[in-house]
Design a protein around this motif. Structure first.
Motif, PDB file in Angstrom:
ATOM      1  N   ALA A 536       0.820  -1.206   0.000  1.00 52.68           N
ATOM      2  CA  ALA A 536       0.000   0.000   0.000  1.00 52.68           C
ATOM      3  C   ALA A 536       0.853   1.255   0.000  1.00 52.68           C
ATOM      4  O   ALA A 536       0.443   2.304  -0.491  1.00 52.68           O
ATOM      5  N   PHE A 537       2.064   1.147   0.536  1.00 55.62           N
ATOM      6  CA  PHE A 537       2.874   2.343   0.734  1.00 55.62           C
ATOM      7  C   PHE A 537       3.697   2.726  -0.494  1.00 55.62           C
ATOM      8  O   PHE A 537       3.971   3.887  -0.720  1.00 55.62           O
ATOM      9  N   LYS A 538       4.081   1.777  -1.299  1.00 51.26           N
ATOM     10  CA  LYS A 538       5.033   2.027  -2.378  1.00 51.26           C
ATOM     11  C   LYS A 538       4.714   3.250  -3.229  1.00 51.26           C
ATOM     12  O   LYS A 538       5.586   4.040  -3.519  1.00 51.26           O
ATOM     13  N   PRO A 539       3.492   3.466  -3.681  1.00 53.09           N
ATOM     14  CA  PRO A 539       3.255   4.579  -4.594  1.00 53.09           C
ATOM     15  C   PRO A 539       3.106   5.938  -3.917  1.00 53.09           C
ATOM     16  O   PRO A 539       2.743   6.896  -4.580  1.00 53.09           O
ATOM     17  N   GLN A 540       3.366   6.053  -2.619  1.00 52.43           N
ATOM     18  CA  GLN A 540       3.070   7.301  -1.907  1.00 52.43           C
ATOM     19  C   GLN A 540       3.840   8.489  -2.474  1.00 52.43           C
ATOM     20  O   GLN A 540       3.283   9.565  -2.656  1.00 52.43           O
ATOM     21  N   VAL A 541       5.141   8.334  -2.735  1.00 52.49           N
ATOM     22  CA  VAL A 541       5.966   9.443  -3.212  1.00 52.49           C
ATOM     23  C   VAL A 541       6.625   9.052  -4.523  1.00 52.49           C
ATOM     24  O   VAL A 541       7.220   7.990  -4.624  1.00 52.49           O
ATOM     25  N   VAL A 542       6.507   9.915  -5.516  1.00 43.45           N
ATOM     26  CA  VAL A 542       7.172   9.712  -6.796  1.00 43.45           C
ATOM     27  C   VAL A 542       8.462  10.521  -6.786  1.00 43.45           C
ATOM     28  O   VAL A 542       8.443  11.725  -6.509  1.00 43.45           O
ATOM     29  N   THR A 543       9.577   9.873  -7.049  1.00 47.71           N
ATOM     30  CA  THR A 543      10.864  10.557  -6.994  1.00 47.71           C
ATOM     31  C   THR A 543      11.405  10.837  -8.391  1.00 47.71           C
ATOM     32  O   THR A 543      10.970  10.244  -9.382  1.00 47.71           O
ATOM     33  N   ASN A 544      12.369  11.747  -8.447  1.00 47.30           N
ATOM     34  CA  ASN A 544      13.086  12.066  -9.678  1.00 47.30           C
ATOM     35  C   ASN A 544      12.150  12.583 -10.773  1.00 47.30           C
ATOM     36  O   ASN A 544      12.346  12.320 -11.956  1.00 47.30           O
ATOM     37  N   MET A 545      11.130  13.347 -10.374  1.00 44.93           N
ATOM     38  CA  MET A 545      10.177  13.901 -11.340  1.00 44.93           C
ATOM     39  C   MET A 545      10.850  14.987 -12.170  1.00 44.93           C
ATOM     40  O   MET A 545      11.649  15.784 -11.665  1.00 44.93           O
ATOM     41  N   ASP A 546      10.484  15.015 -13.458  1.00 42.65           N
ATOM     42  CA  ASP A 546      11.097  15.966 -14.365  1.00 42.65           C
ATOM     43  C   ASP A 546      10.195  17.193 -14.548  1.00 42.65           C
ATOM     44  O   ASP A 546       8.991  17.155 -14.265  1.00 42.65           O
ATOM     45  N   PHE A 547      10.767  18.288 -15.005  1.00 46.75           N
ATOM     46  CA  PHE A 547      10.028  19.510 -15.304  1.00 46.75           C
ATOM     47  C   PHE A 547      10.872  20.354 -16.254  1.00 46.75           C
ATOM     48  O   PHE A 547      12.058  20.064 -16.478  1.00 46.75           O
ATOM     49  N   ASP A 548      10.276  21.373 -16.803  1.00 50.99           N
ATOM     50  CA  ASP A 548      10.982  22.298 -17.683  1.00 50.99           C
ATOM     51  C   ASP A 548      10.817  23.723 -17.174  1.00 50.99           C
ATOM     52  O   ASP A 548       9.749  24.087 -16.664  1.00 50.99           O
ATOM     53  N   ILE A 549      11.856  24.530 -17.311  1.00 52.60           N
ATOM     54  CA  ILE A 549      11.772  25.961 -17.042  1.00 52.60           C
ATOM     55  C   ILE A 549      12.143  26.697 -18.323  1.00 52.60           C
ATOM     56  O   ILE A 549      13.020  26.252 -19.072  1.00 52.60           O
ATOM     57  N   TYR A 550      11.468  27.810 -18.566  1.00 51.42           N
ATOM     58  CA  TYR A 550      11.733  28.565 -19.796  1.00 51.42           C
ATOM     59  C   TYR A 550      11.332  30.026 -19.559  1.00 51.42           C
ATOM     60  O   TYR A 550      10.453  30.300 -18.748  1.00 51.42           O
ATOM     61  N   PRO A 551      12.029  30.935 -20.223  1.00 55.98           N
ATOM     62  CA  PRO A 551      13.236  30.693 -21.039  1.00 55.98           C
ATOM     63  C   PRO A 551      14.442  30.393 -20.148  1.00 55.98           C
ATOM     64  O   PRO A 551      14.465  30.743 -18.982  1.00 55.98           O
ATOM     65  N   ASN A 552      15.436  29.781 -20.727  1.00 57.15           N
ATOM     66  CA  ASN A 552      16.673  29.474 -20.005  1.00 57.15           C
ATOM     67  C   ASN A 552      17.828  29.470 -21.002  1.00 57.15           C
ATOM     68  O   ASN A 552      17.911  28.551 -21.825  1.00 57.15           O
ATOM     69  N   PRO A 553      18.646  30.502 -21.037  1.00 57.51           N
ATOM     70  CA  PRO A 553      18.804  31.608 -20.087  1.00 57.51           C
ATOM     71  C   PRO A 553      17.576  32.507 -20.017  1.00 57.51           C
ATOM     72  O   PRO A 553      16.839  32.645 -20.979  1.00 57.51           O
ATOM     73  N   ALA A 554      17.415  33.134 -18.829  1.00 59.65           N
ATOM     74  CA  ALA A 554      16.269  33.993 -18.593  1.00 59.65           C
ATOM     75  C   ALA A 554      16.735  35.405 -18.280  1.00 59.65           C
ATOM     76  O   ALA A 554      17.915  35.644 -18.006  1.00 59.65           O
ATOM     77  N   ASN A 555      15.733  36.348 -18.277  1.00 57.50           N
ATOM     78  CA  ASN A 555      16.049  37.744 -18.005  1.00 57.50           C
ATOM     79  C   ASN A 555      15.170  38.273 -16.881  1.00 57.50           C
ATOM     80  O   ASN A 555      15.606  38.420 -15.750  1.00 57.50           O
ATOM     81  N   ASP A 556      13.885  38.534 -17.182  1.00 57.18           N
ATOM     82  CA  ASP A 556      13.004  39.143 -16.188  1.00 57.18           C
ATOM     83  C   ASP A 556      11.957  38.185 -15.635  1.00 57.18           C
ATOM     84  O   ASP A 556      11.524  38.333 -14.487  1.00 57.18           O
ATOM     85  N   TYR A 557      11.497  37.230 -16.474  1.00 57.24           N
ATOM     86  CA  TYR A 557      10.429  36.336 -16.047  1.00 57.24           C
ATOM     87  C   TYR A 557      10.808  34.880 -16.318  1.00 57.24           C
ATOM     88  O   TYR A 557      11.598  34.579 -17.226  1.00 57.24           O
ATOM     89  N   LEU A 558      10.201  33.997 -15.513  1.00 54.69           N
ATOM     90  CA  LEU A 558      10.462  32.566 -15.621  1.00 54.69           C
ATOM     91  C   LEU A 558       9.141  31.816 -15.591  1.00 54.69           C
ATOM     92  O   LEU A 558       8.229  32.165 -14.837  1.00 54.69           O
ATOM     93  N   ASN A 559       9.045  30.748 -16.398  1.00 51.22           N
ATOM     94  CA  ASN A 559       7.860  29.901 -16.452  1.00 51.22           C
ATOM     95  C   ASN A 559       8.258  28.455 -16.196  1.00 51.22           C
ATOM     96  O   ASN A 559       9.409  28.057 -16.408  1.00 51.22           O
ATOM     97  N   ILE A 560       7.266  27.656 -15.791  1.00 56.38           N
ATOM     98  CA  ILE A 560       7.528  26.253 -15.479  1.00 56.38           C
ATOM     99  C   ILE A 560       6.458  25.372 -16.093  1.00 56.38           C
ATOM    100  O   ILE A 560       5.278  25.738 -16.157  1.00 56.38           O
TER     101      ILE A 560
END
Length: 618
Positions: A536-560
């Motif tokens: 029952a416990f195994k799926p409680q936490v998902v590790t190593n989740m991926d995401f993207d940030i943009y733009p990168n390099p950034a200047n004034d604003y950042l999105n995810i």
């Protein structure tokens, strides 16, 4: 006094250009918190009047713990232990070095010359005897041992004092020589000014902090060990043998490969990990007589109600000046009705004929070892003989990892780490606490990372600092726990030289994991929690989740853009310091941050996200 030694092994300035692994001298991780308890209990003793001691005066320090016996010695600078001396005369020695009684490096010591660091001072002694009574003070000393060897500008000094006189130096020895044995010193006392009631003697050491090129290396130096101090009449220059049989080492762990494992893990797999024997060492300092020694062992359940195990009938002769390294089969199973943790006292005795002459030596006939089961895995024994880390130009963002394979699946909650205390806390730099999975016997993908951690000197008796993971991660196979450092400086982790788990240590400087080069154990202890229903416990936490940030390099604003819902986003600078946090992640303003490299990680209740690099350019 003694609490944590450390000097560098590498001295050439060009070394920093190429340094990777660094191993340096260190000391006891114990004293900082214990000193608070100890001195709060004896704070009134300084105002108490102490009676003059009578002859004979003897101390082999076997009856003391951490600090000198306050019924014989006036100060508490010397550290009493059995960890850093090589082949002591009996178990426990007194050590003078460059660390004070509270565990801190003396700040007054120079680097290119020496100054007085510590004292070991006797209470007044009734030495109202005649010159014809042949009075001698004897003691054994060792320079360095397993600690830092004093330089030739450093020294150990013996001084005498008459009741109304000044301290006068009567003997000294300079450093510069590596010693792996103890040398005896016999000092006759013939001056009438000292043969009175109220005579005192003291040892003191001259020390320097060393010309270390790396501030995070600077800790304890110039170690002198003292043992078997004896002052009495009717002695001669040839009275150099104590005529004693004494323990010189303690028991070790009865767990195969570990010093300690979680109790809830051990109870399931005890038969796979328990060693069926005990080993200890004892020696004879008799010059002529062969002695028959009776050896005894007891194992006592400290937390539960299991009956005491006893092995009482085991005898063997020991020859004059012989050392015996003894291993005995002990068919003991660690059972206890204690639920969450357990502790067992393993006591060893050697029985000899007790006479008036041998009565003062009785304390060195007993050893005690505690086999502990709490909620962590440990390769180390809790004492840092040295310090270890990665150091040198270009080693920022290098990694250290320690491999563990738990006995059973469970959730990891955090980790205990012991960092050595250094001068001016120069090793307190940010690091990324990290957990990796296994990739064919070396660290693989990152499954957890906590940014913004720092070395601290914990207020705990064992001096480990607990770092929480802030979330529970299910572990059912081999994993690695350690850190990514953020500067070229060494974090200076405690390193145990008595237990070798070097094959479980890996470092990564240039992008490739390399095996560890030394024999010893990093003082890193992963902490596991209570095991719930695993399915029952195994799926409680998902590790190593991926995401993207943009733009990168950034200047004034950042999105995810993330796979799962995020609760916020944290931005850290290149040292791991949190510089900005967003609860709302739709469009994040970063125009107030300077140009440079940053690290970004989303916050989530049900996932552990990777950490990614962000470049801000203006």
């Amino acid at each position: 006094m003694k609490k944590i030694l450390i000097t560098i092994i590498f001295l050439l300035p060009f070394f920093l250009l190429y340094a990777q692994e660094v191993l340096i001298d260190v000391g006891n991780p114990f004293l900082k918190e214990y000193s608070k308890q100890y001195f709060s209990q004896i704070s009134v003793k300084e105002t108490q009047e102490v009676d003059t001691l009578e002859l004979p005066f003897f101390d082999d320090f076997a009856a003391s713990f951490a600090y000198p016996d306050e019924t014989k010695w006036m100060d508490q600078y010397a550290y009493i232990h059995n960890d850093y001396a090589i082949d002591p005369i009996s178990i426990n020695v007194a050590t003078l070095d460059a660390i004070d009684e509270f565990g801190a490096v003396y700040t007054h010591l120079p680097s290119m010359s020496s100054d007085v660091a510590e004292y070991l001072t006797s209470f007044p002694i009734n030495l109202n005897v005649d010159v014809a009574d042949s009075v001698y003070l004897s003691f054994y000393y060792q320079a360095g041992g397993n600690g830092n060897v004093p330089e030739d500008r450093d020294s150990l000094v013996l001084q005498f004092k008459a009741p109304e006189g000044d301290w006068t130096s009567v003997w000294n020895v300079e450093g510069g020589e590596v010693m792996d044995t103890f040398q005896i010193v016999m000092v006759p006392i013939t001056e009438e000014e000292y043969l009175v009631k109220g005579f005192q003697f003291r040892f003191m050491n001259y020390a320097s902090i060393g010309t270390n090129y790396e501030p995070s290396w600077v800790s304890n130096t110039d170690v002198w060990h003292i043992d078997y101090v004896k002052l009495d009449t009717a002695r001669t220059m040839n009275d150099t043998l104590a005529e004693d049989v004494a323990f010189i080492s303690n028991f070790g762990s009865k767990l195969q490969g570990f010093e300690s494992v979680p109790w809830n893990h051990f109870k399931v797999y005890a038969e796979d990990i328990v060693v069926d024997s005990l080993t200890f060492s004892y020696k004879s300092t008799y010059g002529e007589d062969t002695k028959n020694i009776n050896r005894q062992v007891e194992i006592i359940d400290q937390y539960g109600t299991e009956p005491t195990y006893s092995m009482l009938d085991d005898s063997e002769n020991i020859l004059p000046m012989e050392t015996i390294n003894y291993t005995r089969y002990i068919p003991y199973e660690f059972n206890s009705d204690s639920e969450d943790s357990a502790k067992f006292l393993i006591k060893g005795y050697i029985k000899t004929d007790l006479t008036d002459e041998t009565y003062p030596y009785r304390w060195n006939d007993t050893i005690r070892y505690y086999q502990e089961f709490y909620n962590y895995y440990a390769y180390d024994d809790g004492t840092a003989e040295k310090g270890y880390g990665i150091s040198g130009q270009g080693t920022a963002y290098s990694s250290l990892a320690v491999q563990f394979t738990p006995l059973k699946a469970d959730t990891i909650k955090g980790v205990y780490i012991y960092f050595n205390q250094v001068l001016n806390e120069e090793n307190r730099n940010y690091f990324f606490l990290t957990i990796w999975d296994d990739d064919n016997g070396e660290p693989g993908d990152t499954i957890f990372q906590k940014i913004g951690a720092k070395p601290y000197y914990a207020d705990e008796v064992n001096q480990y600092l607990y770092y929480s993971l802030d979330t529970s991660i299910y572990i059912d196979t081999t994993f690695y726990i350690g850190w990514v450092k953020t500067t070229d400086d060494m974090l200076n982790c405690g390193y145990d030289m008595n237990n070798d788990s070097g094959s479980h240590i890996f470092y990564n400087v240039g992008g490739t994991w390399e095996p560890h080069s030394y024999n010893g154990s990093m003082m890193v202890r992963p902490v596991f929690g209570f095991v719930y229903d695993e399915a029952a416990f195994k799926p409680q936490v998902v590790t190593n989740m991926d995401f993207d940030i943009y733009p990168n390099p950034a200047n004034d604003y950042l999105n995810i853009s993330a796979e799962e819902f995020v609760l916020g986003l944290s931005i850290y600078d290149a040292t791991g310091r949190l510089v900005k946090h967003f609860d709302e992640t739709s469009r994040m303003f970063i125009g107030d941050l300077n140009s440079g490299t940053y690290f970004v990680r989303p916050d989530s209740e049900f996932a552990v996200y990777k950490t990614k690099k962000l470049l801000i350019i203006r």
